[in-house]
Design a protein around this motif. Structure first.
Motif, mmCIF file in Angstrom:
data_model
loop_
_atom_site.group_PDB
_atom_site.id
_atom_site.type_symbol
_atom_site.label_atom_id
_atom_site.label_comp_id
_atom_site.label_asym_id
_atom_site.label_seq_id
_atom_site.Cartn_x
_atom_site.Cartn_y
_atom_site.Cartn_z
ATOM 1 N N ASP A 98 14.612 3.838 12.272
ATOM 2 C CA ASP A 98 14.979 3.941 10.856
ATOM 3 C C ASP A 98 14.847 5.401 10.436
ATOM 4 O O ASP A 98 13.746 5.937 10.371
ATOM 5 C CB ASP A 98 14.088 3.049 9.989
ATOM 6 C CG ASP A 98 14.552 2.980 8.527
ATOM 7 O OD1 ASP A 98 15.332 3.853 8.104
ATOM 8 O OD2 ASP A 98 14.117 2.052 7.819
ATOM 9 N N TYR A 99 15.978 6.028 10.119
ATOM 10 C CA TYR A 99 16.003 7.459 9.801
ATOM 11 C C TYR A 99 15.526 7.769 8.384
ATOM 12 O O TYR A 99 15.403 8.936 8.020
ATOM 13 C CB TYR A 99 17.416 8.012 9.975
ATOM 14 C CG TYR A 99 17.868 8.118 11.406
ATOM 15 C CD1 TYR A 99 17.582 9.252 12.173
ATOM 16 C CD2 TYR A 99 18.597 7.089 12.007
ATOM 17 C CE1 TYR A 99 18.016 9.363 13.482
ATOM 18 C CE2 TYR A 99 19.027 7.190 13.329
ATOM 19 C CZ TYR A 99 18.728 8.323 14.061
ATOM 20 O OH TYR A 99 19.150 8.423 15.365
ATOM 21 N N ARG A 100 15.277 6.738 7.573
ATOM 22 C CA ARG A 100 14.818 6.964 6.199
ATOM 23 C C ARG A 100 13.419 6.407 5.967
ATOM 24 O O ARG A 100 13.014 6.183 4.827
ATOM 25 C CB ARG A 100 15.797 6.342 5.205
ATOM 26 C CG ARG A 100 17.142 7.066 5.123
ATOM 27 C CD ARG A 100 18.050 6.370 4.100
ATOM 28 N NE ARG A 100 19.289 7.115 3.868
ATOM 29 C CZ ARG A 100 20.373 6.997 4.602
ATOM 30 N NH1 ARG A 100 20.381 6.166 5.642
ATOM 31 N NH2 ARG A 100 21.474 7.695 4.321
ATOM 32 N N ALA A 101 12.685 6.184 7.036
ATOM 33 C CA ALA A 101 11.315 5.667 6.926
ATOM 34 C C ALA A 101 10.384 6.496 7.798
ATOM 35 O O ALA A 101 10.815 7.105 8.790
ATOM 36 C CB ALA A 101 11.272 4.194 7.341
ATOM 37 N N ILE A 102 9.114 6.529 7.431
ATOM 38 C CA ILE A 102 8.101 7.265 8.182
ATOM 39 C C ILE A 102 7.440 6.316 9.191
ATOM 40 O O ILE A 102 7.164 5.155 8.875
ATOM 41 C CB ILE A 102 7.029 7.847 7.232
ATOM 42 C CG1 ILE A 102 7.683 8.810 6.233
ATOM 43 C CG2 ILE A 102 5.919 8.550 8.017
ATOM 44 C CD1 ILE A 102 8.324 10.033 6.832
ATOM 45 N N MET A 103 7.181 6.810 10.389
ATOM 46 C CA MET A 103 6.489 6.024 11.401
ATOM 47 C C MET A 103 5.143 5.543 10.861
ATOM 48 O O MET A 103 4.377 6.334 10.311
ATOM 49 C CB MET A 103 6.277 6.877 12.661
ATOM 50 C CG MET A 103 5.783 6.095 13.868
ATOM 51 S SD MET A 103 5.369 7.185 15.265
ATOM 52 C CE MET A 103 6.910 8.070 15.519
ATOM 53 N N GLN A 104 4.872 4.257 11.027
ATOM 54 C CA GLN A 104 3.667 3.676 10.437
ATOM 55 C C GLN A 104 2.406 4.388 10.921
ATOM 56 O O GLN A 104 1.475 4.604 10.142
ATOM 57 C CB GLN A 104 3.601 2.184 10.777
ATOM 58 C CG GLN A 104 2.537 1.434 9.998
ATOM 59 C CD GLN A 104 2.649 -0.072 10.164
ATOM 60 O OE1 GLN A 104 3.534 -0.566 10.846
ATOM 61 N NE2 GLN A 104 1.733 -0.789 9.536
ATOM 62 N N GLU A 105 2.364 4.775 12.199
ATOM 63 C CA GLU A 105 1.197 5.490 12.723
ATOM 64 C C GLU A 105 0.967 6.817 12.012
ATOM 65 O O GLU A 105 -0.161 7.309 11.938
ATOM 66 C CB GLU A 105 1.372 5.766 14.221
ATOM 67 C CG GLU A 105 1.200 4.566 15.116
ATOM 68 C CD GLU A 105 1.394 4.941 16.570
ATOM 69 O OE1 GLU A 105 0.499 4.663 17.378
ATOM 70 O OE2 GLU A 105 2.456 5.522 16.899
ATOM 71 N N PHE A 106 2.050 7.419 11.505
ATOM 72 C CA PHE A 106 1.956 8.734 10.880
ATOM 73 C C PHE A 106 1.655 8.669 9.385
ATOM 74 O O PHE A 106 1.254 9.670 8.793
ATOM 75 C CB PHE A 106 3.244 9.522 11.104
ATOM 76 C CG PHE A 106 3.449 9.989 12.523
ATOM 77 C CD1 PHE A 106 2.417 9.969 13.450
ATOM 78 C CD2 PHE A 106 4.689 10.446 12.934
ATOM 79 C CE1 PHE A 106 2.607 10.393 14.753
ATOM 80 C CE2 PHE A 106 4.890 10.893 14.246
ATOM 81 C CZ PHE A 106 3.848 10.860 15.161
ATOM 82 N N GLY A 107 1.899 7.516 8.754
ATOM 83 C CA GLY A 107 1.617 7.407 7.330
ATOM 84 C C GLY A 107 2.766 6.816 6.553
ATOM 85 O O GLY A 107 3.502 5.956 7.046
ATOM 86 N N SER A 108 2.946 7.296 5.332
ATOM 87 C CA SER A 108 3.928 6.721 4.407
ATOM 88 C C SER A 108 4.844 7.818 3.860
ATOM 89 O O SER A 108 4.595 9.016 4.049
ATOM 90 C CB SER A 108 3.206 6.054 3.240
ATOM 91 O OG SER A 108 2.518 7.038 2.470
#
Length: 581
Positions: A98-108
Motif C-alpha cells: 500500500d503506497y499510501r500507508a505506513i508500515m505498521q512496524e514503523f508507526g502511523s
C-alpha cells in the motif's frame, strides 16, 4: 623539514571554529545553475536499523523523531529514508502492499507527519523512496490482476499465457533459481519479476499504471515531501515481446534491462504531471550503462530528472582481492569529467545495498579504522556533486562479518546461497565473499552507546548489533573532539561554508600515484588542494607536482602535517585540505 606544530590543537578546534551561520563563499556570485539540491548533504537512514522506540527490535519513525537533534547536529541538509510503506517485508520494505500507508512496524501516518514537520523545523528536507518498478504480490492491484484474465487490473503487470509456451528466459536478480518468470496456476500464466517472486514487475506500458504512480507521488508531495528517489527505475520500460537475449547477458543486466524503449517518454510525462508542479528534486537509482545514458536522464534541457546516481564506483573492490587506487581514481575522475559542464552527479561510497565503506574502501583494523573513515568522508564531502552519507558511517561503523548463512536476513544473501549451492559452487569461498560483500553488513543497528544492544532497542534487535559497538558508538564519540563523528560534523560545515567544494572545477593530480589521491577544487579564484592517503603506510606527495598552497589546513584528520623542501609526507590514511594560494 618543518612540522606545522600549530596543528597540534585538537581537531575540534580547526574547521569547527568556523561560524555556523556564515554565508558560504561564492553564495553572492550568482553561480550558474545553483540549486538547493546541489548544495545539499544527504543523510540516508535505513529506518529498520536506526532507532527502536517501542522495544520490538525494529527501528521506527518515533525512533528517528527521538534523534532529530542528533541528525541536525551532523550538519546534513536532507534525509532519505528507505521505504516506509505498508509491506509484508519479503525484501525489507521494497515490496510494497500500500503506497499510501505506513508500515505498521514503523508507526502511523501521524508519526510520519510529525517526523516531516520535525525535519522541516530544523531546516532539513525529506527524500522519499519510491519503489514502482514492482509492487508486492500482496498489493491489491496484483491480488486483482492474478484473479482472472479479464480482471481490470490484469494489465497492471506482465503476464504470459501458458498456452503460448514458456516465455523466453529472463534472469531474476533475487530468485534462488535465477528465473524471472513465475508460473501461477490460478490463471495458467507466468508473471514477470526481475527481483524476488513476491515482487511482480508493474507494466509501465499501461498508461493507467503510470497515472497511478503519478497520483501516489502527488499524494506525498502534497504532504510536503521535498524529493523522490526512484528505486530500480531504469528497469521499468520493457520490450513486451520479450525476445530471446544473448547467452550470458546476466553479467550485463543493466545493458539489457535498463533504459528501455519507453523510459524517457515516461520520465517526461512524470515531469509534466508531477515534478514541474512542485519544488522537488528526483534522482533515479541507476544511470544506464554509459555517460550518454546518464546525461539523457538528468541534463536540464531534457526535462526529466535532476541527478544521476551511477553504480560504477560501487563496482570497484567487489572481490576479496580489494581494489587499486588507480581504478578508484579513474572511475570518479571520468564521471566528474563527463559531468563537468552539464548535468549533476551523486557522490557516495555506501548505501543499504553494499558493505560498510570503511571495511570495503578503507581499513577496519582498530589501528586504522578511525583515520580511514575520516579520510573517506573527506573524499565524499570534497567532491563535486551531491554527497550521500549513510547512517553509521559518520562513526566509522564496520562490517559485522557473519560466518554462516543462518545469520543472514537479506533475501539476496539467502537466495544467492541456494542458487550457488544448486550450481555446485565452492560454498566456503561463497561464504567468504558474502561475509565481505553482503548487504546485511550495512544494515546492522545504529550504535548509540555501549549497552547490550547499543542503545538501539530494549528488545531483541531484528539483526544483531556489531560486537564492536562497545568501542564504536555515538556516546563515546560525542565526548571526543577527535572522533569520527566530530570530524564528520566539521567536514560537513566546511562543505557548506565553501561553495567551491560543491560547484568548483575538479583537477586530478598525481594520477599514477598508488597511495595518494590528490586533486584540486577551484571556483572563481578560490579553492583547495585535497590530499588523501589511501594506504596504511606513510606516503610522500612531491611539492613540485602540486600547486601553491597555504600552510594552514582547512581541515586535517591528524594533529599535524609534515612538510619539507620536496615533499608533503602523509601519515596512514591522512586527509587534509589546504587552501590554494
Amino acid at each position: 623539514m618543518r612540522i606545522l606544530n600549530w596543528l597540534l590543537l585538537p581537531i575540534g578546534l580547526m574547521a569547527g571554529c568556523q561560524n555556523q551561520e556564515a554565508a558560504p563563499t561564492g553564495a553572492a556570485k550568482g553561480i550558474p545553475g545553483q540549486a538547493w539540491w546541489k548544495e545539499g548533504i544527504i543523510y540516508q537512514i535505513y529506518p529498520r536499523s536506526f532507532k527502536d522506540s517501542d522495544g520490538d527490535g525494529v527501528g521506527d519513525l518515533r525512533g528517528i523523531i527521538e534523534k532529530l537533534d542528533y541528525i541536525e547536529r551532523l550538519g546534513v541538509t536532507m534525509v532519505w529514508l528507505n521505504p516506509i510503506y505498508a509491506s509484508p517485508n519479503a525484501d525489507n520494505g521494497y515490496d510494497i502492499s500500500d503506497y499510501r500507508a505506513i508500515m505498521q512496524e514503523f508507526g502511523s501516518m501521524e508519526d510520519f507527519d510529525e517526523l516531516l514537520a520535525g525535519l522541516h523545523s530544523r531546516g532539513i528536507r525529506f527524500v522519499m523512496d519510491v519503489v514502482v518498478n514492482h509492487s508486492s504480490d500482496e498489493h491489491e492491484w496484483f491480488v486483482q490482476s492474478r484473479s482472472s484474465r479479464d480482471n481490470p487490473y490484469r494489465d497492471y503487470y506482465h503476464w504470459w499465457p501458458a498456452e503460448k509456451g514458456k516465455p523466453n528466459y529472463r534472469y531474476s536478480l533475487f530468485d534462488p533459481k535465477g528465473e524471472a518468470w513465475k508460473y501461477d496456476s490460478l490463471t495458467d500464466a507466468y508473471y514477470l519479476h526481475y527481483f524476488a517472486q513476491k515482487q511482480p514487475d508493474l507494466k509501465w506500458e499501461n498508461p493507467k499504471v503510470r497515472q497511478e504512480v503519478y497520483d501516489i507521488m502527488k499524494f506525498w508531495a502534497e504532504k510536503g515531501v521535498d524529493g523522490f528517489r526512484l528505486d530500480a527505475f531504469q528497469y521499468v520500460s520493457k520490450d513486451t515481446t520479450f525476445p530471446k537475449l544473448p547467452e550470458g547477458y546476466e553479467k550485463e543486466v543493466i545493458k539489457y534491462y535498463g533504459m528501455g524503449p519507453g523510459l524517457h517518454g515516461y520520465l517526461k510525462e512524470m515531469n509534466r504531471e508531477v515534478l514541474s508542479q512542485y519544488d522537488v528534486f528526483v534522482v533515479s537509482e541507476g544511470a544506464g550503462s554509459s555517460f550518454e545514458d546518464a546525461h539523457s536522464l538528468v541534463d536540464a534541457d531534457r526535462n526529466e530528472l535532476q541527478m544521476a546516481y551511477h553504480f560504477e564506483g560501487m563496482d570497484v573492490g567487489n572481490s576479496l582481492d580489494g581494489y587499486t587506487l588507480a581504478e578508484f581514481k579513474s572511475v570518479y575522475s571520468r564521471w566528474d569529467s563527463a559531468f563537468a559542464k552539464k548535468g549533476w552527479l551523486s557522490i557516495f561510497l555506501a548505501n543499504h545495498d553494499v558493505p560498510r565503506m570503511v571495511s570495503k574502501f578503507g581499513d577496519d583494523r582498530p589501528a586504522y579504522r578511525a583515520a580511514s573513515s575520516k579520510m573517506l568522508n573527506t573524499f565524499i564531502l570534497s567532491m563535486r556533486g551531491t554527497p550521500y552519507c549513510y547512517y553509521g558511517d559518520e562513526l566509522g561503523m564496520t562490517n559485522i562479518g557473519f560466518d554462516s548463512i543462518q545469520q543472514y536476513q537479506d533475501i539476496a544473501a539467502r537466495n544467492g546461497y541456494q542458487k550457488a549451492l544448486s550450481e555446485g559452487r565452492d560454498m566456503e569461498q561463497f561464504l567468504k565473499e558474502l561475509k565481505f560483500l553482503s548487504r546485511d553488513n550495512g544494515r546492522t543497528p545504529m550504535q548509540w552507546d555501549s549497552s547490550r544492544h547499543a542503545g538501539f532497542t530494549t528488545g531483541t534487535p531484528w539483526l544483531p548489533v556489531n560486537e564492536n559497538h562497545a568501542q564504536i558508538n555515538v556516546a563515546a564519540q560525542e565526548e571526543s573532539p577527535n572522533s569520527c563523528l566530530n570530524y564528520f560534523r566539521q567536514m560537513a560545515q566546511l562543505r557548506k561554508s565553501h561553495l567551491f567544494l560543491t560547484y568548483g572545477d575538479y583537477q586530478l593530480l598525481l594520477p599514477a600515484d598508488e597511495q595518494v589521491y590528490a586533486y584540486t577544487r577551484t571556483l572563481e579564484g578560490e579553492g583547495a588542494l585535497v590530499l588523501l592517503n589511501f594506504s596504511a603506510a606513510e606516503a610522500a606527495a612531491p611539492l613540485d607536482k602540486l600547486p601553491g598552497f597555504e600552510e594552514r589546513p582547512l581541515i586535517n584528520n591528524y594533529p599535524g602535517l609534515q612538510v619539507d623542501a620536496s615533499f608533503i609526507t602523509l601519515k596512514p590514511y591522512q586527509a587534509v585540505l589546504l587552501p590554494l594560494k
